[in-house]
Design a protein around this motif. Sequence first.
Motif, PDB file in Angstrom:
ATOM      1  N   PHE A 167       0.819  -1.205   0.000  1.00 53.59           N
ATOM      2  CA  PHE A 167       0.000   0.000   0.000  1.00 53.59           C
ATOM      3  C   PHE A 167       0.857   1.262   0.000  1.00 53.59           C
ATOM      4  O   PHE A 167       2.002   1.256   0.464  1.00 53.59           O
ATOM      5  CB  PHE A 167      -0.925   0.017   1.226  1.00 53.59           C
ATOM      6  CG  PHE A 167      -1.977  -1.044   1.206  1.00 53.59           C
ATOM      7  CD1 PHE A 167      -3.185  -0.841   0.563  1.00 53.59           C
ATOM      8  CD2 PHE A 167      -1.754  -2.282   1.813  1.00 53.59           C
ATOM      9  CE1 PHE A 167      -4.158  -1.833   0.543  1.00 53.59           C
ATOM     10  CE2 PHE A 167      -2.710  -3.279   1.800  1.00 53.59           C
ATOM     11  CZ  PHE A 167      -3.914  -3.049   1.155  1.00 53.59           C
ATOM     12  N   THR A 173      -6.002   7.661   0.409  1.00 54.06           N
ATOM     13  CA  THR A 173      -6.925   6.565   0.721  1.00 54.06           C
ATOM     14  C   THR A 173      -6.525   5.941   2.053  1.00 54.06           C
ATOM     15  O   THR A 173      -5.360   5.574   2.240  1.00 54.06           O
ATOM     16  CB  THR A 173      -6.877   5.487  -0.374  1.00 54.06           C
ATOM     17  OG1 THR A 173      -7.234   6.061  -1.629  1.00 54.06           O
ATOM     18  CG2 THR A 173      -7.841   4.357  -0.045  1.00 54.06           C
ATOM     19  N   ILE A 175      -5.690   3.426   4.963  1.00 53.38           N
ATOM     20  CA  ILE A 175      -5.204   2.043   4.996  1.00 53.38           C
ATOM     21  C   ILE A 175      -5.401   1.512   6.405  1.00 53.38           C
ATOM     22  O   ILE A 175      -4.880   2.065   7.374  1.00 53.38           O
ATOM     23  CB  ILE A 175      -3.712   1.968   4.618  1.00 53.38           C
ATOM     24  CG1 ILE A 175      -3.461   2.608   3.243  1.00 53.38           C
ATOM     25  CG2 ILE A 175      -3.229   0.522   4.632  1.00 53.38           C
ATOM     26  CD1 ILE A 175      -2.004   2.897   2.980  1.00 53.38           C
ATOM     27  N   ARG A 300     -15.017   0.849   2.407  1.00 53.94           N
ATOM     28  CA  ARG A 300     -14.881   0.577   0.970  1.00 53.94           C
ATOM     29  C   ARG A 300     -13.611  -0.207   0.656  1.00 53.94           C
ATOM     30  O   ARG A 300     -13.617  -1.089  -0.191  1.00 53.94           O
ATOM     31  CB  ARG A 300     -14.900   1.889   0.185  1.00 53.94           C
ATOM     32  CG  ARG A 300     -16.315   2.460   0.011  1.00 53.94           C
ATOM     33  CD  ARG A 300     -16.357   3.655  -0.936  1.00 53.94           C
ATOM     34  NE  ARG A 300     -15.842   4.869  -0.304  1.00 53.94           N
ATOM     35  CZ  ARG A 300     -14.674   5.420  -0.572  1.00 53.94           C
ATOM     36  NH1 ARG A 300     -13.865   4.859  -1.466  1.00 53.94           N
ATOM     37  NH2 ARG A 300     -14.293   6.531   0.042  1.00 53.94           N
ATOM     38  N   THR A 301     -12.513   0.128   1.326  1.00 52.58           N
ATOM     39  CA  THR A 301     -11.230  -0.510   1.015  1.00 52.58           C
ATOM     40  C   THR A 301     -10.931  -1.717   1.889  1.00 52.58           C
ATOM     41  O   THR A 301     -10.154  -2.600   1.501  1.00 52.58           O
ATOM     42  CB  THR A 301     -10.075   0.500   1.162  1.00 52.58           C
ATOM     43  OG1 THR A 301     -10.058   1.004   2.511  1.00 52.58           O
ATOM     44  CG2 THR A 301     -10.259   1.669   0.205  1.00 52.58           C
TER      45      THR A 301
END
Length: 356
Positions: A167, A173, A175, A300-301
């Motif tokens: 990542f 975004t 993590i 979402r991730t």
Amino acid sequence: MDSNSIVSIVSKFSKAWGQMLGSVDVAIDLGTAVTRIGIVGKGIVLKEPTFIGLNTKTNEYIFFGEEAKQIYGKTPNFIKIVKPVENSILSDFDACVALIDAFTKRAVFPYYAHNRLIRTGLNAYVSIPSSATEVQQKATAEAVKRVGYVRAMLIQKPFLAAMGAGFNIFGQTPIFVVDIGAGSVEIAVIIMGGIVASRTLILGGDNLDRHIANYIHLKYGIITGELTVEGLKPSLLNYENHDASATIRGKSLENGLPKSVKITSSDIREAISPAINQLIDGIKEVIETLPPEIVDGVFRTGAVLTGGLGTCPGLDHFISSEVKIPIIASQSSENATMQGLLTLATQKDVLPRILV
């Protein structure tokens, strides 16, 4: 000759000149159970148990790594086997210095044996728990410098685990990383090179071993050695409803004589269920502290599972079903922290942003 060729030649010359002068970047992951050492540009060069043996008569350290672990619990009184890292934190400073020194000589020096200046050019990139206090951080850095490293740069484990799992920790975004080591569990949410929420639990592999040993003690009436219990997890622990079994031998509580019992996967799951439930509660608590926008990104991730226990079949799906967010196990779960160190050590432009 075009400009690109000139740049390439200069780059290669600079790299070669740097090696001649003895400047070597070394990554050190001092784990509770396993110590890993890597050299930037070469990869992981050592993976050994974090055990060391002390002769108390001569006050000399004589066993290191695997050889010390193999005689754990089997030595005469004057040989003391020490685990210098407990719960991911240095617990025996002198033993840790001796262990790093032995591992450095064994793993790093052979690659640069021709270079007499190497001792003056070793740079260390060292993993450190996010919960480590300032005193613990200074002790870790000092232990590394005592060996002969010129600089000791500390990086928190959640950054390394996320980076090693592939990542971009400097992106926008979020993590979500859950790193389950032998000494502790690091739960953290990272965004733009910073940790927005985290929690450290003393629930690593060693803690699970104690749960298993106590369970066997109570259910089957035998006392087992630490290494015997440790060996059960890789073969029996799974969350895929696959019930394997193994026979172990211990000391009977009734008469003190050897006794053999059969242990199943169901036994192991039942034994560690309190610890796994505590892990799930810890993940939920971290989610609850997140700002709404970051919570949306996390849902979402999803989250990534790293560390030694991340290789447990089905554990990611089991935790996912409990916390209601997607969770996947990293493909490089066991070596994620070390891979993160080796990667970040090459990114000198952004590295200062996350150094302790």
